[in-house]
Design an enzyme around this catalytic site. Structure first.
Site, PDB file in Angstrom:
ATOM      1  N   LYS A 208      28.331  27.964  46.232  1.00  0.00           N
ATOM      2  CA  LYS A 208      27.947  26.721  45.554  1.00  0.00           C
ATOM      3  C   LYS A 208      27.869  25.568  46.549  1.00  0.00           C
ATOM      4  CE  LYS A 208      29.503  25.941  41.434  1.00  0.00           C
ATOM      5  NZ  LYS A 208      30.363  25.564  40.269  1.00  0.00           N
ATOM      6  N   GLU A 214      34.837  32.473  53.864  1.00  0.00           N
ATOM      7  CA  GLU A 214      34.541  33.902  54.003  1.00  0.00           C
ATOM      8  C   GLU A 214      33.035  34.156  53.944  1.00  0.00           C
ATOM      9  OE1 GLU A 214      38.461  33.620  51.587  1.00  0.00           O
ATOM     10  OE2 GLU A 214      36.540  32.550  51.714  1.00  0.00           O
ATOM     11  N   GLY A 269      32.739  30.297  38.721  1.00  0.00           N
ATOM     12  CA  GLY A 269      32.313  31.484  39.465  1.00  0.00           C
ATOM     13  C   GLY A 269      32.406  32.763  38.672  1.00  0.00           C
ATOM     14  N   ARG A 270      33.495  32.948  37.945  1.00  0.00           N
ATOM     15  CA  ARG A 270      33.693  34.204  37.209  1.00  0.00           C
ATOM     16  C   ARG A 270      32.840  34.275  35.946  1.00  0.00           C
ATOM     17  NH1 ARG A 270      37.880  30.875  37.204  1.00  0.00           N
ATOM     18  NH2 ARG A 270      38.899  30.151  35.286  1.00  0.00           N
ATOM     19  N   GLU A 355      42.131  35.298  36.495  1.00  0.00           N
ATOM     20  CA  GLU A 355      41.873  33.977  37.045  1.00  0.00           C
ATOM     21  C   GLU A 355      41.775  32.948  35.924  1.00  0.00           C
ATOM     22  OE1 GLU A 355      39.654  33.489  40.943  1.00  0.00           O
ATOM     23  OE2 GLU A 355      38.195  32.622  39.546  1.00  0.00           O
ATOM     24  N   HIS A 386      43.377  61.877  35.502  1.00  0.00           N
ATOM     25  CA  HIS A 386      44.013  62.735  36.503  1.00  0.00           C
ATOM     26  C   HIS A 386      44.728  61.894  37.558  1.00  0.00           C
ATOM     27  CE1 HIS A 386      42.141  66.482  35.032  1.00  0.00           C
ATOM     28  NE2 HIS A 386      41.204  65.643  34.611  1.00  0.00           N
ATOM     29  N   LYS A 506      44.044  29.572  50.688  1.00  0.00           N
ATOM     30  CA  LYS A 506      42.889  29.275  51.535  1.00  0.00           C
ATOM     31  C   LYS A 506      43.168  28.063  52.427  1.00  0.00           C
ATOM     32  CE  LYS A 506      39.456  29.192  48.422  1.00  0.00           C
ATOM     33  NZ  LYS A 506      38.146  29.313  47.803  1.00  0.00           N
TER      34      LYS A 506
END
Length: 550
Positions: A208, A214, A269-270, A355, A386, A506
């Site tokens: 954004k 990152e 964001g999510r 979040e 399993h 961060k």
């Protein structure tokens, strides 16, 4: 709408009293006393059939939960979200992911701007670009068509796109290769581009602010990789596009701002996979497929907005989640999709749920005295069976589970799908009813192993069934979980749309980076543990360097 604290509301107190009555009751008993339970405790909307009968609830439980929803102002808060009020209180923002999927003829004016017009202008820009890439008319720097798309983002700028691509791979254009890079670990980017040709590769940089550490680190390394193969800095304009709001930084990077796709502060964001963040999704499934995805989102939005609580899928799932978390004391919840295409859905829902609702203060900033968001996790069936299902069946921790299945496979092959689907119903049945000591003894099991084979059952499940996985169905499924999360947050009285807990680590990392870089060893002023770890890291780096020289 009540202003009283959650635990003082009449419905909450009634639920506490009700829990003491229902706690000793087993699902075996509840089903035995109510033969219609399995056909009555269901709801259906937008292609999704929800069976919630195997939850540890009665009709009285549900009525009290509906009462709690009304006392908590769920309906009012829902309407505030859809009307564009600033319900993200800590950031003073509207929460309008629902506007991303409103039809073009709709209108929603927020702070003087018709956001639906802006959304569809962005969708038109995306559609034009995606059509040109998909049909080959968009050419790379050397004149070759684009064959590879690499999406670089993190968090919601990665989890949504990669989940959607994997979920809808069946519908994707198969002569295009898609890769997704999120981790700042160099291995992620290195492996993603290892077998690609730069002059056939397009990078989507999703950030954004165009300042996410990152993402920008990966983007710069991708640009260097392009230079090394092509040798011309002007190639960036034909091989990089951006999803961002910061035209200045996008231009400084070398990307033509005409190829910058916008989104807005009111998109968390999510909640952004159906915005321009979904550019890779549209490239994969085409503008029409993306429209169908949006239509599915919108259909579930309208269902959540209009259906009575007792038939409202997101509200039902959200209220059951509150019951399981706050009254049954369940700390985790499982999501188990029985479709390999949905293998990334649990990871996507981890961010959406944790979040959003991993909060410890109320909307007014007061510290909460009750639990909020559960830990979400999962795996595609039948793989999980399993692996960790042993704990779900016989462990000391109760894990409510959502089991998601489809009546039809996109890849029919012999008996595969019926075998797969049989496990959905068998697992829900086994978790609910278990296997008693008497049943095991009746099978002639040796006495010394009977206890090891007892499964007490009484483990809650929701079963979600649909006909077949499609773009529209995926949109409805994700919106279902979005609004379930919203319902939980409304009951708990928290801000489900900020994420301040993401920021502190961060901020500290930015301070530590210079202390790790080669050639600099400044004096450390952290706590003793952090200082010692950094010093040991430096020593290991020096050792590696010495070894390399030797």
């Amino acid at each position: 709408m009540t202003t009283s604290p959650l635990q003082q509301r009449p419905a909450w107190k009634a639920l506490e009293a009700h829990y003491t009555e229902i706690a000793p009751r087993h699902l075996r008993e509840l089903f035995a006393h109510d033969p219609t339970r399995g056909t009555r405790m269901i709801a259906e909307a937008e292609g999704l059939y929800l069976d919630y009968s195997k939850n540890r609830v009665t009709d009285e439980t549900m009525e009290l939960l509906f009462q709690l929803a009304h006392e908590s102002g769920l309906v009012e808060r829902r309407d505030q979200m859809f009307s564009g009020e600033h319900i993200n209180v800590s950031e003073d923002r509207a929460v309008l992911h629902v506007a991303l999927r409103m039809p073009e003829e709709s209108s929603l004016v927020v702070d003087g701007v018709d956001v639906v017009r802006e959304v569809h202008a962005a969708l038109d820009q995306m559609a034009d670009f995606c059509t040109r890439v998909r049909d080959g008319s968009w050419k790379g720097h050397s004149g070759k068509r684009i064959k590879n798309i690499v999406n670089i983002g993190i968090g919601g700028s990665d989890l949504g796109p990669v989940m959607a691509y994997e979920a809808l791979r069946y519908y994707s254009q198969r002569d295009l290769t898609f890769r997704f890079v999120s981790n700042v670990d160099a291995t992620d980017l290195t492996e993603a581009v290892r077998d690609l040709q730069a002059d056939e590769t397009l990078f989507i940089i999703s950030s954004k602010t165009f300042g996410t550490l990152e993402t920008l680190t990966n983007a710069k390394s991708a640009r260097n990789w392009l230079f090394e193969q092509i040798g011309d800095s002007s190639a960036v304009a034909k091989h990089f596009v951006a999803v961002s709001t910061n035209a200045e930084k996008v231009s400084e990077f070398g990307i033509d701002v005409a190829n910058m796709f916008p989104f807005w502060d009111w998109v968390g964001g999510r909640y952004s996979m159906d915005s321009a963040i979904g550019l890779s999704t549209m490239l994969a499934i085409g503008p029409q497929g993306f429209k169908e995805l949006l239509d599915g989102f919108h259909a579930m939005d309208e269902h959540f907005r209009s259906a009575p609580l007792e038939r409202n899928l997101p509200a039902l799932m959200g209220l059951l989640a509150v019951w399981n978390r706050n009254f049954l004391g369940c700390q985790t919840a499982g999501v188990m999709p029985y479709d390999q295409y949905l293998k990334r859905l649990p990871a996507y829902l981890q961010q959406l749920t944790m979040e959003s609702n991993g909060k410890h203060v109320a909307l007014d900033g007061t510290i909460l005295s009750y639990d909020t968001g559960a830990i979400h996790w999962g795996e595609a069936g039948t793989n999980g069976q399993h692996s960790f299902y042993q704990l779900i069946h016989q462990g000391t921790t109760i894990v409510p589970v959502d089991l998601i299945g489809f009546a039809k496979s996109l890849n029919p092959l012999g008996e595969h799908h019926d075998i797969l689907s049989s496990n959905i119903f068998a697992q829900a049945q086994a978790l609910a009813f278990g296997k008693t000591e008497a049943e095991i003894r009746a099978e002639g099991t040796p006495a010394d192993v009977v206890a090891h084979r007892v499964m007490e059952g009484n483990r809650p499940t929701n079963v979600l069934l649909a006909e077949v996985l499609s773009p529209r169905l995926l949109g409805s499924l994700i919106a279902l979980y979005e609004h379930s999360v919203f319902t939980q947050g409304a009951i708990w009285g928290i801000d489900s749309f900020d994420q301040w807990g993401v920021e502190l680590g961060k901020e500290l990392a930015v301070k530590i980076i210079p202390e790790l870089e080669a050639g600099t060893e400044p004096v450390l002023a952290h706590d003793s543990s952090t200082n010692a770890l950094i010093e040991h890291y430096r020593a290991l780096k020096r050792k590696e360097k010495t070894h390399a020289v030797d």
